[in-house]
Design an enzyme around this catalytic site. Structure first.
Site, PDB file in Angstrom:
ATOM      1  N   LYS A  55       1.139  -2.266  -2.370  1.00 25.77           N
ATOM      2  CA  LYS A  55       1.322  -1.755  -1.001  1.00 25.77           C
ATOM      3  C   LYS A  55       0.013  -1.134  -0.500  1.00 25.77           C
ATOM      4  O   LYS A  55      -0.408  -1.379   0.631  1.00 25.77           O
ATOM      5  CB  LYS A  55       2.465  -0.725  -0.958  1.00 25.77           C
ATOM      6  CG  LYS A  55       3.843  -1.378  -1.069  1.00 25.77           C
ATOM      7  CD  LYS A  55       4.952  -0.360  -1.274  1.00 25.77           C
ATOM      8  CE  LYS A  55       6.270  -1.052  -1.556  1.00 25.77           C
ATOM      9  NZ  LYS A  55       7.346  -0.146  -1.946  1.00 25.77           N
ATOM     10  N   GLN A  99       8.359   6.210  -2.864  1.00 26.34           N
ATOM     11  CA  GLN A  99       8.757   5.099  -3.739  1.00 26.34           C
ATOM     12  C   GLN A  99       9.987   5.479  -4.572  1.00 26.34           C
ATOM     13  O   GLN A  99      10.013   6.531  -5.210  1.00 26.34           O
ATOM     14  CB  GLN A  99       7.577   4.720  -4.655  1.00 26.34           C
ATOM     15  CG  GLN A  99       7.825   3.528  -5.558  1.00 26.34           C
ATOM     16  CD  GLN A  99       8.025   2.231  -4.803  1.00 26.34           C
ATOM     17  OE1 GLN A  99       7.315   1.923  -3.863  1.00 26.34           O
ATOM     18  NE2 GLN A  99       9.009   1.452  -5.221  1.00 26.34           N
ATOM     19  N   ASP A 122      10.464   2.894   5.855  1.00 20.83           N
ATOM     20  CA  ASP A 122      11.388   2.182   4.963  1.00 20.83           C
ATOM     21  C   ASP A 122      12.751   1.968   5.620  1.00 20.83           C
ATOM     22  O   ASP A 122      13.587   1.231   5.100  1.00 20.83           O
ATOM     23  CB  ASP A 122      11.572   2.976   3.658  1.00 20.83           C
ATOM     24  CG  ASP A 122      10.800   2.360   2.502  1.00 20.83           C
ATOM     25  OD1 ASP A 122      10.485   1.162   2.574  1.00 20.83           O
ATOM     26  OD2 ASP A 122      10.510   3.085   1.530  1.00 20.83           O
TER      27      ASP A 122
END
Ligand code: NDP
Length: 299
Positions: A55, A99, A122
């Site tokens: 990422k 994460q 997200d």
């Protein structure tokens, strides 16, 4: 001949990232500001470390700033919430990604809901989830968004088609269902308590497999002409080598499927492209510019 069946997520995602770079540069020229994506990694989970590394790499490639926070496994929930709060208030940060999974002593829902909705790249915040299910503009979780883009790219009008999703997680299965409903498909969600999964798959025009069980879906489960989107990423040993496989048996399912995503090179790279797409989107809003027309990026 089979090549025409394969949905090349690697190629499609790289085309999307090029456009993100183009629109990101336009935004930078106009505002003199650079979109920033903050990534928070807690602990040493090897898979998470690989995801975060990819990422960060791709964030820099499109010309965005990458802000990295690596915290020890023992970090307290309070400390993590305090970091999220700082990032919420940081003008250099337009997107925040924590994460998952987080260590067991931390309540993930609480942390995800602490991210302000406009920086929730997200798409996990309850406000964005609610908007998605209400058919309103929202930040959409990256993996299902990537799957829906792949379906649009292959020019499938899903009106009247039946779709089955195996998996009901908040990250993939549930938001995927909302997106497919929005595309006018008739949607069934299967999970570990579903009794007749094989029959459900056999009747479906579209299969989204998001289970986490290597090659669970066999070739004879698939109806002829089915579109197969394989979200699974499973590491197994084959012929003495470590290989990545999906939740469907690719070689077998290739026979009956009309289109199919490979693993790797299907949904995986789309997830990262969509993370950057969401970051671009929130950056336009936070920098006070008119929202970027996503359709021109996705054409
Ligand atoms: P979760 O573990 O959160 O969810 C798995 C789902 O599968 C659950 O709903 C579970 O049901 C269901 N399930 C488990 N066993 C069975 C079974 N035998 N039959 C039917 N359903 C079953 O996983 P995620 O949604 O996070 O991820 C799914 C897969 O996708 C994983 O392989 C993951 O690595 C991959 N992934 C890939 C991404 C990408 O970028 N390509 C991104 C995110 C995930 P129940 O709810 O009843 O427990």
């Amino acid at each position: 001949m089979n090549d025409t069946k394969i949905i090349d997520g690697k190629l499609i995602s790289s085309q999307i990232r090029e456009k993100i770079r183009f629109y990101g540069d336009k935004l930078k020229d106009k505002t003199n500001k650079t979109p920033g994506l903050a990534v928070v990694l807690v602990g040493e989970n090897p898979a998470s470390k690989v995801y975060v590394k990819n990422k960060i790499e791709k964030t820099k490639e499109v010309g965005f700033n990458s802000i990295e926070h690596r915290l020890d496994e023992s970090v307290s929930e309070r400390e993590l919430l305090s970091l999220v709060n700082d990032l919420n208030n940081d003008e250099k940060v337009q997107g925040i990604l924590v994460q998952l999974p987080l260590p067991k002593h931390i309540n993930s829902d609480k942390v995800l809901d602490a991210i302000i909705p406009i920086k929730d790249v997200d798409g996990f915040h309850a406000e964005n989830v609610g908007k998605l299910w209400s058919g309103l503009n929202s930040l959409v979780p990256c993996t299902p968004l990537g799957c829906s883009i792949l379906l649009k790219k292959i020019n499938q009008d899903l009106s009247g088609k039946s779709a089955v999703i195996i998996g009901r997680s908040n990250i993939v299965g549930k938001p995927m269902a909302a997106l497919l409903l929005g595309m006018n498909a008739t949607v069934t969600i299967a999970h570990s308590r579903t009794k007749n999964i094989r029959e459900l798959v056999k009747e479906s025009d579209i299969l989204i497999a998001a289970v986490g069980i290597a090659e669970m879906v066999k070739g004879d489960w698939i109806k002829k002409g089915c579109i197969v989107i394989d979200v699974g990423i499973n590491r197994i040993e084959r012929n003495g080598k470590n290989v990545l496989v999906g939740d469907v048996d690719y070689q077998e399912c290739l026979k009956n499927a009309s289109r199919i995503t490979p693993v790797p090179g299907g949904v995986g790279p789309m997830t990262i492209a969509c993370l950057l797409l969401n970051t671009l989107f929130t950056s336009y809003i936070q920098f006070g510019e008119e929202s970027v027309d996503l359709t021109s990026i996705l054409d």
